[in-house]
Design a protein around this motif. Structure first.
Motif, mmCIF file in Angstrom:
data_model
loop_
_atom_site.group_PDB
_atom_site.id
_atom_site.type_symbol
_atom_site.label_atom_id
_atom_site.label_comp_id
_atom_site.label_asym_id
_atom_site.label_seq_id
_atom_site.Cartn_x
_atom_site.Cartn_y
_atom_site.Cartn_z
ATOM 1 N N LEU A 156 -23.367 21.416 -38.886
ATOM 2 C CA LEU A 156 -22.004 21.790 -38.527
ATOM 3 C C LEU A 156 -21.779 21.763 -37.025
ATOM 4 C CD1 LEU A 156 -21.807 22.763 -41.531
ATOM 5 C CD2 LEU A 156 -20.575 24.755 -40.677
ATOM 6 N N PHE A 157 -22.723 22.337 -36.264
ATOM 7 C CA PHE A 157 -22.486 22.549 -34.836
ATOM 8 C C PHE A 157 -23.317 21.644 -33.926
ATOM 9 C CE2 PHE A 157 -21.047 26.441 -36.839
ATOM 10 C CZ PHE A 157 -19.815 26.626 -36.221
ATOM 11 N N GLY A 158 -24.186 20.836 -34.510
ATOM 12 C CA GLY A 158 -24.941 19.881 -33.712
ATOM 13 C C GLY A 158 -26.269 20.433 -33.227
ATOM 14 N N GLY A 159 -27.136 19.530 -32.829
ATOM 15 C CA GLY A 159 -28.444 19.922 -32.326
ATOM 16 C C GLY A 159 -29.193 18.715 -31.811
ATOM 17 N N TRP A 160 -30.235 19.001 -31.024
ATOM 18 C CA TRP A 160 -31.080 17.959 -30.453
ATOM 19 C C TRP A 160 -32.521 18.420 -30.565
ATOM 20 C CZ3 TRP A 160 -31.485 16.774 -24.505
ATOM 21 C CH2 TRP A 160 -32.382 15.698 -24.311
ATOM 22 N N ASP A 161 -33.314 17.677 -31.311
ATOM 23 C CA ASP A 161 -34.732 18.001 -31.497
ATOM 24 C C ASP A 161 -35.510 17.419 -30.318
ATOM 25 O OD1 ASP A 161 -37.066 18.883 -32.570
ATOM 26 O OD2 ASP A 161 -37.015 17.652 -34.378
ATOM 27 N N SER A 162 -35.340 18.014 -29.144
ATOM 28 C CA SER A 162 -35.730 17.379 -27.880
ATOM 29 C C SER A 162 -37.201 17.503 -27.530
ATOM 30 C CB SER A 162 -34.910 17.980 -26.731
ATOM 31 O OG SER A 162 -35.189 19.367 -26.604
ATOM 32 N N ALA A 297 -15.902 24.270 -43.878
ATOM 33 C CA ALA A 297 -16.689 25.389 -43.359
ATOM 34 C C ALA A 297 -16.357 25.663 -41.892
ATOM 35 C CB ALA A 297 -18.184 25.096 -43.530
ATOM 36 N N LEU A 298 -16.183 24.605 -41.105
ATOM 37 C CA LEU A 298 -15.812 24.775 -39.700
ATOM 38 C C LEU A 298 -14.425 25.402 -39.574
ATOM 39 C CD1 LEU A 298 -17.163 21.417 -38.246
ATOM 40 C CD2 LEU A 298 -17.935 23.715 -37.601
ATOM 41 N N LEU A 299 -13.492 24.982 -40.409
ATOM 42 C CA LEU A 299 -12.140 25.541 -40.367
ATOM 43 C C LEU A 299 -12.145 27.012 -40.755
ATOM 44 C CD1 LEU A 299 -10.251 22.514 -41.927
ATOM 45 C CD2 LEU A 299 -9.996 23.347 -39.582
ATOM 46 N N ARG A 300 -12.980 27.364 -41.743
ATOM 47 C CA ARG A 300 -13.074 28.783 -42.136
ATOM 48 C C ARG A 300 -13.652 29.622 -40.996
ATOM 49 N NH1 ARG A 300 -13.335 33.222 -42.184
ATOM 50 N NH2 ARG A 300 -13.781 34.727 -43.848
ATOM 51 N N ALA A 301 -14.683 29.103 -40.333
ATOM 52 C CA ALA A 301 -15.255 29.817 -39.194
ATOM 53 C C ALA A 301 -14.253 29.918 -38.051
ATOM 54 C CB ALA A 301 -16.536 29.126 -38.729
ATOM 55 N N MET A 302 -13.485 28.860 -37.849
ATOM 56 C CA MET A 302 -12.470 28.850 -36.800
ATOM 57 C C MET A 302 -11.403 29.904 -37.074
ATOM 58 S SD MET A 302 -10.501 25.490 -35.340
ATOM 59 C CE MET A 302 -9.212 25.380 -36.576
#
Length: 388
Positions: A156-162, A297-302
């Motif tokens: 949903l919010f993104g990530g980087w397995d850096s 899900a993002l709209l509900r959280a928003m």
């Protein structure tokens, strides 16, 4: 105006559909237009001043709440739902890192960790199923399903397995949000800064300095005094170091306390174009259903975040009017929709989940992937920020 529907989300989740959904809200200080607000403060300390194009003109502005902060506020809604087991968000699969030796809060969800599923607290902890966790880490944008089933929040919010040598999955954030204020004085950025003033009265003693024997006794007998405070107190013996004594009325030239604004705007954007780049290893129909679920899900959280407009101390804001919510219809066309409420967003999310469950086999039942936190990491940590 009409309500946003599941059909809209399905169209947006399909190639060629709407590009984005945008919500703009004008906010005002709860104390009135003449009230001072405290924007986000950064190391220095300083505020972030910027020039933006507002109402057809370049304007001097201040960043009130950053993109990262706005995303974290949406995640806080999900965290609260998980802890309360409330609604569809309360059934979201999630990672739980446990630190039994902690005093107070001892478990932390991936929705709270800065790097979500890729966070060090997970990576160097003792995970309950290493094969499943590695399968999730080995996901790609061509098939995010293993990660989505383990940690939907990361998708949903993104990530980087850096921290890996290879397969460093980067997931761009579908959601972007921020709050900025137009400065009341457009002649100079810094003319708008308000500096902190204050005083403290100690009814026992206005000023206290301790000798060495007293310092050692106080450090020995104090309840949970930090190492930094104890060491400083042993050196100088000043009562002010342990917050004893009075402070005369002063105005600090270095301590910032707020700015004056003429207008405050909150912007939220969902990028359906980014969302459509996500695949989940199934049919076209199942991919569309999962994308629609992510958007819902993002709209509900928003909607939940909008309903709890709690930014920080001395930054109490109210909505000046209804949010303006627009759905992109391509080629420069926009459709204005009814503002989302917690109730309407929850209903939309329920519909999207039922569809994803039926079409794509998605199961949300509050599944918790357990991780035993690394005791060495916990023992080596403190609440003092590095460099301070």
């Amino acid at each position: 105006m009409r309500k946003l529907t599941l059909d809209d989300l399905n169209a947006a989740a399909t190639v060629g559909g709407p590009n984005s959904l945008t919500e703009r809200t004008v906010l005002v200080p709860a104390g009135g237009e003449d009230a001072i607000i405290s924007p986000a403060k950064y190391a220095g300390p300083t505020y972030v001043f910027e020039t933006r194009f507002v109402d057809g003109e370049p304007k001097k502005t201040v960043l009130v709440d950053s993109k990262n902060s706005q995303a974290n506020r949406l995640e806080s809604v999900i965290t609260g739902a998980l802890r309360d087991k409330a609604g569809v968000l309360g059934k979201l699969p999630h990672i739980v890192v446990n630190y039994p030796e902690a005093v107070g809060k001892s478990e932390f969800f991936d929705t709270e960790l800065p790097h979500r599923a890729f966070d060090a607290h997970v990576r160097i902890g003792d995970v309950e199923d290493k094969d499943r966790y590695m399968e999730a880490r080995n996901s790609s944008l061509d098939n995010l399903r293993p990660l989505f089933e383990l940690s939907p929040d990361t998708v949903l919010f993104g990530g980087w397995d850096s921290t890996r040598n290879k397969n460093q999955l980067r997931i761009p954030s579908v959601f972007v949000g921020e709050i900025f204020g137009v400065l009341a004085d457009q002649s100079d950025y810094y003319a708008n800064e308000v500096h902190r003033s204050g005083a403290r009265v100690d009814p026992v003693a206005a000023s206290v300095t301790f000798n060495k024997a007293a310092r050692d006794e106080i450090v020995r007998d104090s309840l949970d005094l930090s190492d930094k405070t104890a060491n400083n107190f042993k050196k100088d013996g000043k009562g002010s170091t342990i917050i004893v004594g009075a402070i005369p009325p002063t105005v600090s030239k270095d301590a910032l306390d707020g700015v004056a604004t003429s207008k405050i705007v909150r912007i939220h954007v969902l990028s359906f174009a980014i969302l459509r780049s996500f695949r989940f290893g199934g049919s076209r129909e199942s991919d569309v259903a999962i994308r629609a679920l992510i958007a819902a899900a993002l709209l509900r959280a928003m909607a939940g975040s909008n309903a709890e407009l709690n930014l920080r101390a001395n930054c109490i804001l109210d909505e000046d009017s209804e949010p303006a919510t627009e759905l992109d219809e391509r080629f420069g066309k926009k459709e204005e929709l009814e503002p989302l409420t917690v109730e309407s967003a929850e209903d939309l999310l329920q519909q999207a989940y039922e569809q994803a469950h039926r079409v794509a086999g998605i199961e949300w039942d509050g599944q918790a992937f357990q991780v035993q936190g690394n005791s060495t990491l916990f023992a080596s940590g403190s609440d003092e920020v590095a460099g301070e």
